[in-house]
Design an enzyme around this catalytic site. Structure first.
Site, PDB file in Angstrom:
ATOM      1  N   ALA A 134       0.815  -1.209   0.000  1.00  0.00           N
ATOM      2  CA  ALA A 134       0.000   0.000   0.000  1.00  0.00           C
ATOM      3  C   ALA A 134       0.855   1.268   0.000  1.00  0.00           C
ATOM      4  O   ALA A 134       0.316   2.359   0.161  1.00  0.00           O
ATOM      5  CB  ALA A 134      -0.918  -0.004   1.214  1.00  0.00           C
ATOM      6  N   HIS A 158      -0.576   8.331   3.465  1.00  0.00           N
ATOM      7  CA  HIS A 158       0.781   8.149   3.968  1.00  0.00           C
ATOM      8  C   HIS A 158       1.702   9.188   3.321  1.00  0.00           C
ATOM      9  O   HIS A 158       1.689   9.341   2.108  1.00  0.00           O
ATOM     10  CB  HIS A 158       1.311   6.752   3.625  1.00  0.00           C
ATOM     11  CG  HIS A 158       0.388   5.634   4.014  1.00  0.00           C
ATOM     12  ND1 HIS A 158       0.144   5.290   5.333  1.00  0.00           N
ATOM     13  CD2 HIS A 158      -0.342   4.768   3.266  1.00  0.00           C
ATOM     14  CE1 HIS A 158      -0.698   4.249   5.358  1.00  0.00           C
ATOM     15  NE2 HIS A 158      -1.008   3.926   4.129  1.00  0.00           N
ATOM     16  N   ASN A 196       1.382  -2.084   8.089  1.00  0.00           N
ATOM     17  CA  ASN A 196       2.362  -2.952   7.422  1.00  0.00           C
ATOM     18  C   ASN A 196       3.277  -2.105   6.537  1.00  0.00           C
ATOM     19  O   ASN A 196       4.430  -2.458   6.298  1.00  0.00           O
ATOM     20  CB  ASN A 196       1.639  -3.971   6.540  1.00  0.00           C
ATOM     21  CG  ASN A 196       0.897  -4.991   7.362  1.00  0.00           C
ATOM     22  OD1 ASN A 196       1.500  -5.906   7.889  1.00  0.00           O
ATOM     23  ND2 ASN A 196      -0.409  -4.825   7.490  1.00  0.00           N
TER      24      ASN A 196
HETATM   25  N1  LIG Z   1       1.970  -4.809   3.002  1.00  0.00           N
HETATM   26  C1  LIG Z   1       0.946  -3.966   2.885  1.00  0.00           C
HETATM   27  O1  LIG Z   1       1.084  -2.884   2.329  1.00  0.00           O
HETATM   28  C2  LIG Z   1      -0.391  -4.346   3.433  1.00  0.00           C
HETATM   29  C3  LIG Z   1      -0.556  -5.514   4.113  1.00  0.00           C
HETATM   30  N2  LIG Z   1      -1.776  -5.887   4.602  1.00  0.00           N
HETATM   31  C4  LIG Z   1      -1.845  -7.154   5.361  1.00  0.00           C
HETATM   32  O2  LIG Z   1      -2.127  -8.223   4.456  1.00  0.00           O
HETATM   33  C5  LIG Z   1      -2.818  -9.270   5.152  1.00  0.00           C
HETATM   34  C6  LIG Z   1      -4.107  -9.609   4.404  1.00  0.00           C
HETATM   35  O3  LIG Z   1      -4.932  -8.463   4.332  1.00  0.00           O
HETATM   36  P1  LIG Z   1      -6.468  -8.548   3.853  1.00  0.00           P
HETATM   37  O4  LIG Z   1      -6.558  -9.381   2.640  1.00  0.00           O
HETATM   38  O5  LIG Z   1      -7.006  -7.190   3.820  1.00  0.00           O
HETATM   39  O6  LIG Z   1      -7.104  -9.352   5.091  1.00  0.00           O
HETATM   40  P2  LIG Z   1      -8.549  -9.991   5.234  1.00  0.00           P
HETATM   41  O7  LIG Z   1      -8.888  -9.923   6.680  1.00  0.00           O
HETATM   42  O8  LIG Z   1      -9.498  -9.427   4.255  1.00  0.00           O
HETATM   43  O9  LIG Z   1      -8.303 -11.514   4.834  1.00  0.00           O
HETATM   44  C7  LIG Z   1      -7.532 -12.403   5.580  1.00  0.00           C
HETATM   45  C8  LIG Z   1      -7.988 -13.798   5.210  1.00  0.00           C
HETATM   46  O10 LIG Z   1      -7.162 -14.751   5.916  1.00  0.00           O
HETATM   47  C9  LIG Z   1      -7.975 -15.853   6.203  1.00  0.00           C
HETATM   48  N3  LIG Z   1      -7.486 -16.640   7.352  1.00  0.00           N
HETATM   49  C10 LIG Z   1      -7.707 -16.463   8.664  1.00  0.00           C
HETATM   50  N4  LIG Z   1      -7.122 -17.436   9.382  1.00  0.00           N
HETATM   51  C11 LIG Z   1      -6.535 -18.261   8.474  1.00  0.00           C
HETATM   52  C12 LIG Z   1      -5.821 -19.486   8.579  1.00  0.00           C
HETATM   53  N5  LIG Z   1      -5.581 -20.030   9.763  1.00  0.00           N
HETATM   54  N6  LIG Z   1      -5.371 -20.080   7.438  1.00  0.00           N
HETATM   55  C13 LIG Z   1      -5.603 -19.520   6.230  1.00  0.00           C
HETATM   56  N7  LIG Z   1      -6.301 -18.368   6.067  1.00  0.00           N
HETATM   57  C14 LIG Z   1      -6.760 -17.755   7.183  1.00  0.00           C
HETATM   58  C15 LIG Z   1      -9.339 -15.296   6.509  1.00  0.00           C
HETATM   59  O11 LIG Z   1     -10.244 -16.335   6.180  1.00  0.00           O
HETATM   60  P3  LIG Z   1     -11.776 -16.339   6.624  1.00  0.00           P
HETATM   61  O12 LIG Z   1     -12.427 -15.405   5.644  1.00  0.00           O
HETATM   62  O13 LIG Z   1     -12.182 -17.745   6.421  1.00  0.00           O
HETATM   63  O14 LIG Z   1     -11.797 -15.851   8.034  1.00  0.00           O
HETATM   64  C16 LIG Z   1      -9.433 -14.095   5.607  1.00  0.00           C
HETATM   65  O15 LIG Z   1     -10.167 -14.363   4.436  1.00  0.00           O
HETATM   66  C17 LIG Z   1      -3.071  -8.741   6.575  1.00  0.00           C
HETATM   67  O16 LIG Z   1      -2.069  -9.198   7.459  1.00  0.00           O
HETATM   68  C18 LIG Z   1      -2.956  -7.226   6.398  1.00  0.00           C
HETATM   69  O17 LIG Z   1      -2.599  -6.590   7.596  1.00  0.00           O
HETATM   70  C19 LIG Z   1      -2.884  -5.118   4.382  1.00  0.00           C
HETATM   71  C20 LIG Z   1      -2.761  -3.933   3.702  1.00  0.00           C
HETATM   72  C21 LIG Z   1      -1.506  -3.411   3.229  1.00  0.00           C
HETATM   73  O1  LIG Z   2      -0.235  -0.845   5.725  1.00  0.00           O
HETATM   74  C1  LIG Z   2      -1.352  -1.305   5.912  1.00  0.00           C
HETATM   75  O2  LIG Z   2      -1.565  -2.253   6.680  1.00  0.00           O
HETATM   76  C2  LIG Z   2      -2.514  -0.770   5.161  1.00  0.00           C
HETATM   77  C3  LIG Z   2      -2.431   0.627   4.841  1.00  0.00           C
HETATM   78  O3  LIG Z   2      -1.867   1.448   5.524  1.00  0.00           O
HETATM   79  C4  LIG Z   2      -3.086   1.045   3.624  1.00  0.00           C
HETATM   80  O4  LIG Z   2      -3.742   0.227   2.969  1.00  0.00           O
HETATM   81  O5  LIG Z   2      -2.936   2.229   3.260  1.00  0.00           O
END
Ligand SMILES: NC(=O)C1=CN([C@@H]2O[C@H](COP(=O)(O)OP(=O)(O)OC[C@H]3O[C@@H](n4cnc5c(N)ncnc54)[C@H](OP(=O)(O)O)[C@@H]3O)[C@@H](O)[C@H]2O)C=CC1
Ligand SMILES: O=C([O-])CC(=O)C(=O)O
Length: 268
Positions: free
Chosen positions: A122, A220, A190
């Site tokens: 992001a 940001h 993140n």
């Molecule tokens: N690097 C970056 O810039 C960013 C990183 N992120 C991070 O990316 C990650 C994913 O974000 P996002 O897609 O929005 O998250 P979501 O909450 O939309 O999705 C996470 C998914 O993981 C699944 N899950 C939960 N437990 C398990 C398990 N034990 N095994 C497998 N799958 C599981 C959930 O399934 P279920 O639907 O069945 O509960 C859910 O669908 C997060 O850690 C978030 O913080 C987000 C934004 C920016």
């Molecule tokens: O970093 C993250 O977890 C998500 C975030 O800030 C963004 O989507 O702008």
């Protein structure tokens, strides 16, 4: 042409967008497996989308994939990375906050010839930050402003009794290092964890986090000072259905995947 097998761990906001794109086709890549929590829900979604793909357990991922896109809750980063890296394979990590305290995973990748890829996600400008880091960077400072619902429930807010309910004006909720921010707001910044890995590390990269009812986007701003260039960068992310996650995040992962199979690579 041999295809690289790509699996997805976590079928949420990011996972679904990446799965759709892989199913439509990315050159040289094939969607080879999905690991998720609720299999019935995942299968129903796959059926609705007309995507045919096996649902697999986390520890089966190495049998099914050369690379796993990790887009699951931070708490299970280890369960996803360890089997893949032990097998000398690759993981694209979106939960960058969870990677900061897990240097052992980088050592595991090194020991077995595996690889951890952290996409820009992001954020913005890791090309310039990593180029400047080849010289000397003196400071990397970031300011994040999010709508209150993009921060609500973060462990730091809960532990300190800071409520987002009915907030009328901007409130600075955190000021400190990227390392401390990642622990305090693991699902919200993140971006600063990834930025710190691209630049001068989690202890010297700093962040202020604001809850701001006047903004509708995850905003940001980054300021870098170095011996090659000073630069400022800003991005305003449109939140996805998950208010914590900007829409551009999944697209960044897709762009990074596309590079894997492309004969032309642009940008560092
Ligand atoms: N690097 C970056 O810039 C960013 C990183 N992120 C991070 O990316 C990650 C994913 O974000 P996002 O897609 O929005 O998250 P979501 O909450 O939309 O999705 C996470 C998914 O993981 C699944 N899950 C939960 N437990 C398990 C398990 N034990 N095994 C497998 N799958 C599981 C959930 O399934 P279920 O639907 O069945 O509960 C859910 O669908 C997060 O850690 C978030 O913080 C987000 C934004 C920016
Ligand atoms: O970093 C993250 O977890 C998500 C975030 O800030 C963004 O989507 O702008």
């Amino acid at each position: 042409m041999s295809f690289k097998r790509i699996a997805i761990a976590g079928l949420g906001e990011i996972g679904k967008t990446v799965a759709r794109k892989l199913a439509q086709g990315l050159p040289g890549l094939v969607l080879s497996g999905i690991a998720t929590r609720d299999r019935a829900k995942a299968q129903a979604w796959l059926d609705r989308e007309g995507i045919s793909c096996s649902l697999v357990a986390l520890d089966e991922l190495p049998e099914h994939a050369d690379l796993v896109v990790e887009c699951a809750p931070a708490a299970i980063l280890d369960q996803i990375c360890r089997p893949m890296l032990n097998a000398g394979k690759q993981v694209m990590v979106l939960s960058a906050s969870a990677l900061l305290p897990r240097h052992d995973l980088i050592e595991l990748a090194r020991a077995h010839g595996g690889r951890i890829i952290v996409p820009t996600g992001a954020l913005i400008g890791f090309d310039a930050v990593s180029a400047a880091a080849e010289g000397t960077i003196s400071s990397v400072q970031m300011i994040t402003r999010k709508p209150p619902n993009g921060l609500a429930g973060a462990p730091y807010l809960v532990a300190n009794g800071i409520s987002m309910d009915g907030l009328k004006s901007a409130l600075c909720v955190f000021k400190g290092s990227a390392r401390d921010a990642a622990a305090a707001f693991p699902a919200n910044v993140n971006v600063v964890a990834a930025l710190s890995l691209a630049g001068i590390g989690p202890d010297r990269t700093t962040i202020e986090i604001w809850a701001d009812p006047a903004v509708t986007r995850n905003c940001h701003q980054i300021k870098v000072e170095s011996d090659s260039a000073n630069f400022t960068m800003a991005i305003e992310n449109i939140p996805s259905e998950n208010p914590k996650t900007g829409r551009i995040t999944a697209l960044s992962a897709i762009a990074a995947l596309r590079k894997l199979g492309s004969p032309l690579q642009v940008g560092t």
